[in-house]
Structure formats: structure tokens, C-alpha cells
Design a protein around this motif. Structure first.
Motif, mmCIF file in Angstrom:
data_model
loop_
_atom_site.group_PDB
_atom_site.id
_atom_site.type_symbol
_atom_site.label_atom_id
_atom_site.label_comp_id
_atom_site.label_asym_id
_atom_site.label_seq_id
_atom_site.Cartn_x
_atom_site.Cartn_y
_atom_site.Cartn_z
ATOM 1 N N ALA A 6 0.853 -1.183 0.000
ATOM 2 C CA ALA A 6 0.000 0.000 0.000
ATOM 3 C C ALA A 6 0.891 1.235 0.000
ATOM 4 C CB ALA A 6 -0.905 -0.002 1.225
ATOM 5 N N GLY A 7 0.566 2.207 -0.855
ATOM 6 C CA GLY A 7 1.400 3.395 -0.973
ATOM 7 C C GLY A 7 2.491 3.261 -2.011
ATOM 8 N N LEU A 8 2.521 2.120 -2.725
ATOM 9 C CA LEU A 8 3.514 1.872 -3.769
ATOM 10 C C LEU A 8 2.853 1.996 -5.133
ATOM 11 C CD1 LEU A 8 6.317 0.823 -4.750
ATOM 12 C CD2 LEU A 8 5.427 -1.498 -4.443
ATOM 13 N N LEU A 9 3.492 2.745 -6.041
ATOM 14 C CA LEU A 9 2.988 2.908 -7.404
ATOM 15 C C LEU A 9 4.039 2.409 -8.386
ATOM 16 C CD1 LEU A 9 0.816 4.105 -9.357
ATOM 17 C CD2 LEU A 9 2.165 6.227 -9.317
ATOM 18 N N LEU A 10 3.630 1.508 -9.269
ATOM 19 C CA LEU A 10 4.495 1.021 -10.338
ATOM 20 C C LEU A 10 4.085 1.721 -11.625
ATOM 21 C CD1 LEU A 10 4.307 -2.812 -9.546
ATOM 22 C CD2 LEU A 10 5.931 -1.133 -8.646
ATOM 23 N N VAL A 11 5.037 2.368 -12.290
ATOM 24 C CA VAL A 11 4.762 3.104 -13.527
ATOM 25 C C VAL A 11 5.442 2.367 -14.672
ATOM 26 C CG1 VAL A 11 4.962 5.306 -14.734
ATOM 27 C CG2 VAL A 11 4.649 5.272 -12.242
ATOM 28 N N VAL A 12 4.661 2.005 -15.694
ATOM 29 C CA VAL A 12 5.166 1.136 -16.767
ATOM 30 C C VAL A 12 4.906 1.776 -18.126
ATOM 31 C CG1 VAL A 12 5.116 -1.197 -17.715
ATOM 32 C CG2 VAL A 12 4.565 -0.830 -15.296
ATOM 33 N N VAL A 13 5.956 1.837 -18.949
ATOM 34 C CA VAL A 13 5.809 2.455 -20.274
ATOM 35 C C VAL A 13 6.280 1.542 -21.405
ATOM 36 C CG1 VAL A 13 6.061 4.779 -19.319
ATOM 37 C CG2 VAL A 13 8.080 3.576 -20.160
ATOM 38 N N SER A 14 6.790 0.356 -21.100
ATOM 39 C CA SER A 14 7.340 -0.503 -22.148
ATOM 40 C C SER A 14 7.078 -1.971 -21.850
ATOM 41 C CB SER A 14 8.851 -0.276 -22.271
ATOM 42 O OG SER A 14 9.522 -0.785 -21.122
ATOM 43 N N ARG A 15 7.290 -2.822 -22.863
ATOM 44 C CA ARG A 15 7.098 -4.254 -22.695
ATOM 45 C C ARG A 15 8.081 -4.814 -21.669
ATOM 46 N NH1 ARG A 15 4.112 -6.726 -26.698
ATOM 47 N NH2 ARG A 15 5.158 -8.714 -26.280
ATOM 48 N N GLY A 16 9.338 -4.383 -21.750
ATOM 49 C CA GLY A 16 10.329 -4.839 -20.778
ATOM 50 C C GLY A 16 9.950 -4.431 -19.369
ATOM 51 N N GLY A 17 9.462 -3.213 -19.236
ATOM 52 C CA GLY A 17 9.028 -2.737 -17.931
ATOM 53 C C GLY A 17 7.853 -3.521 -17.397
ATOM 54 N N ALA A 18 6.973 -3.951 -18.289
ATOM 55 C CA ALA A 18 5.811 -4.731 -17.867
ATOM 56 C C ALA A 18 6.239 -6.046 -17.238
ATOM 57 C CB ALA A 18 4.899 -4.991 -19.064
ATOM 58 N N ALA A 19 7.269 -6.661 -17.781
ATOM 59 C CA ALA A 19 7.748 -7.926 -17.218
ATOM 60 C C ALA A 19 8.267 -7.718 -15.802
ATOM 61 C CB ALA A 19 8.846 -8.504 -18.108
ATOM 62 N N ARG A 65 -1.799 11.270 -8.773
ATOM 63 C CA ARG A 65 -1.478 10.338 -7.684
ATOM 64 C C ARG A 65 -0.486 10.947 -6.705
ATOM 65 N NH1 ARG A 65 -3.727 8.263 -11.627
ATOM 66 N NH2 ARG A 65 -4.833 6.264 -11.560
ATOM 67 N N LEU A 66 0.364 11.815 -7.176
ATOM 68 C CA LEU A 66 1.319 12.455 -6.274
ATOM 69 C C LEU A 66 0.651 13.473 -5.360
ATOM 70 C CD1 LEU A 66 4.387 12.977 -8.635
ATOM 71 C CD2 LEU A 66 4.141 11.309 -6.808
ATOM 72 N N ARG A 67 -0.559 13.875 -5.694
ATOM 73 C CA ARG A 67 -1.291 14.806 -4.823
ATOM 74 C C ARG A 67 -1.956 14.088 -3.653
ATOM 75 N NH1 ARG A 67 -2.056 17.710 -9.777
ATOM 76 N NH2 ARG A 67 -3.875 16.464 -10.399
ATOM 77 N N SER A 68 -1.999 12.768 -3.689
ATOM 78 C CA SER A 68 -2.540 11.989 -2.577
ATOM 79 C C SER A 68 -1.386 11.252 -1.897
ATOM 80 C CB SER A 68 -3.585 10.993 -3.102
ATOM 81 O OG SER A 68 -2.986 10.111 -4.035
ATOM 82 N N LEU A 70 1.359 9.017 -1.076
ATOM 83 C CA LEU A 70 2.082 8.040 -1.877
ATOM 84 C C LEU A 70 3.505 7.978 -1.332
ATOM 85 C CD1 LEU A 70 1.761 6.230 -4.413
ATOM 86 C CD2 LEU A 70 2.650 8.139 -5.755
ATOM 87 N N GLU A 71 3.958 6.790 -1.036
ATOM 88 C CA GLU A 71 5.257 6.658 -0.375
ATOM 89 C C GLU A 71 6.401 6.344 -1.328
ATOM 90 O OE1 GLU A 71 5.266 4.306 3.224
ATOM 91 O OE2 GLU A 71 3.109 4.525 3.375
ATOM 92 N N GLN A 72 6.119 5.560 -2.367
ATOM 93 C CA GLN A 72 7.208 5.131 -3.237
ATOM 94 C C GLN A 72 6.714 4.942 -4.667
ATOM 95 O OE1 GLN A 72 11.174 4.667 -3.574
ATOM 96 N NE2 GLN A 72 10.125 4.890 -1.626
#
Length: 246
Positions: A6-19, A65-68, A70-72
Motif C-alpha cells: 500500500a502506498g507503492l505505485l508502479l509506472v510502466v511504459v514498455s514491454r520490458g518494464g511490464a515484465a 497520484r502524487l497529490r494523494s 504516496l510513499e514510493q
């Protein structure tokens, strides 16, 4: 942050990142995944935790999301792309989350922002371990194995009370080998590794010659007297203990 993520956000922009994100999402099921629409199908197994957005709207969605609380943020993108996404929404080091950048091939996990206060240095190590990557931590004190002044005693429940100028001065003094005093009046520091040679420890303030030290770290629940504060000025960093409470 809870172990569930909780408080963790994963940001993904590529196929490699999705893995890479899929591997971390299994470990931290409470994490949200913010992903570009063209990559979202690769993360379909994570269902409602995934928020697909158009590539051009990713920065805006991240800003929301950064306005709420968010830890990491773990951003599966180059450091440059990560910084460009986040830059418009950053406030200051005491309020911004920690940010780790993971390259497309998951070779490196780089602590980008919030190394100490935001926990990014620790998360870079953690993410690297899980992905088989190399952690990259560039904070000078961490590279030299020095204690972080703003986090000293946190694992014992201490809370720092100091100005930004005082914290910077004390950190610089430790880094440059200048003498720094630690007065352990309300509690005793129990570090996991040996403290640096230029940190001199005292149990009482009367044994201290304040003029001999570039900074004074004082474990004391009550503020020092006005005389002490005047003598130390921005060389003083105080810590309140867990016994004192908030």
C-alpha cells in the motif's frame, strides 16, 4: 509502507518494464500499476490494480497520484524519462515520495529522488534484489557507509527536530570528516554498523566543549536551554525519543 505494498505505485511504459512490474506486483499485491494503454494487455493478470492511460496522459495521471498520500514510485523507464514525468509535480524532499528508476532490461535499479527521507535508497536495493538487477545509490553518505543525519535513530523511534540548514551542515560535517558530537542524553544510539571515527559520543552535555565540534547531535526530548541554543545555532540537530511520543 505495509508489506502488501500500500502506498507503492508502479509506472510502466514498455514491454520490458511490464515484465519487471509483473514480478514486483506479485510480491506487493497492494501496489497500483499505472501503465500506458499499448502495454496494458501484458499486465491483464493484475486486473483492477492496473490503470491504463494514453501515453500522452501519463504525466498528468502520475501528477494526480502524487497529490494523494504516496510513499514510493517505481518507474520502469530511463532516469531521464522518469525525471521528466515527475518534475512538474515535485514539491520538496520532506513531502515527495521516494522514486526508483528501473531500465527496460532491468539491469539497474537507480535511486532517483528521496534517497534517505523517501526511502528510495532502501527500495533500490530491495527492487534490485528481486529483479536480479544492480542497485545504484549515489547519495554520498550511503556510498561511504555514513549514517544519515535526518534518519539517525529512526529504527529506535527517534524523530529529528532541526532546520534544513542544520541538517545540511551536520551531514556535510560527517561527510568531510569534521568532528561531530552526539549527546545521548535521553536514549543510546544502537547502530547496525560501527559509527564513523569523527562522531564523538557523550552521555551528558556538561562534558562537551561546543566550540570543538562542527555539529552537535543531541538526543533530548525537551529543547535545550536558550543559552545552549544560542551557543550552537544551526550546528544543533535534536532528536526526540519514542518515549516522548508525537
Amino acid at each position: 509502507m505495509s508489506e502488501a505494498g500500500a502506498g507503492l505505485l508502479l509506472v510502466v511504459v514498455s514491454r520490458g518494464g511490464a515484465a519487471g512490474a509483473a514480478r514486483l506486483a506479485v510480491l506487493w499485491p497492494g501496489a497500483e500499476i499505472l501503465v500506458t494503454e499499448r502495454v496494458a494487455p501484458l499486465l491483464a493478470d493484475h486486473g483492477e490494480r492496473c490503470t491504463p492511460v494514453a501515453s500522452g496522459a501519463l504525466a498528468e495521471a502520475l501528477g494526480e497520484r502524487l497529490r494523494s498520500p504516496l510513499e514510493q514510485v517505481i518507474c520502469f523507464a530511463s532516469v531521464g524519462a522518469c525525471v521528466r514525468l515527475l518534475a512538474p509535480y515535485l514539491v520538496d524532499k520532506t513531502r515527495d515520495p521516494g522514486v526508483v528508476s528501473v531500465d527496460d532490461s532491468a539491469h539497474f535499479a537507480v535511486a532517483v529522488l528521496g534517497g534517505h527521507l523517501g526511502g528510495a535508497n532502501a527500495w533500490a536495493q530491495r527492487v534490485a534484489r528481486e529483479l536480479g538487477a544492480t542497485p545504484v545509490v549515489t547519495t554520498a553518505s550511503d556510498r561511504r557507509g555514513l549514517p544519515a543525519v535526518d534518519l539517525l535513530g529512526r529504527e529506535q523511534g527517534w524523530r529529528v527536530v532541526a532546520s534544513t540548514a542544520a541538517l545540511r551542515r551536520a551531514a556535510a560535517a560527517l561527510l568531510h570528516g569534521e568532528p561531530v558530537a552526539l549527546i545521548e542524553e535521553a536514549d543510546t544510539w544502537r547502530p547496525a554498523t560501527p559509527p564513523p571515527a569523527n562522531l564523538y559520543r557523550f552521555t551528558k552535555s556538561h562534558a562537551l566543549d561546543p566550540g570543538a565540534y562542527s555539529a552537535v547531535l543531541w538526543v533530548r526530548d525537551e529543547a535545550p536551554s536558550a543559552d545552549w541554543q544560542a551557543r550552537l545555532g544551526d550546528r544543533l540537530v535534536r532528536y526526540r525519543t519514542a518515549r516522548r511520543g508525537p
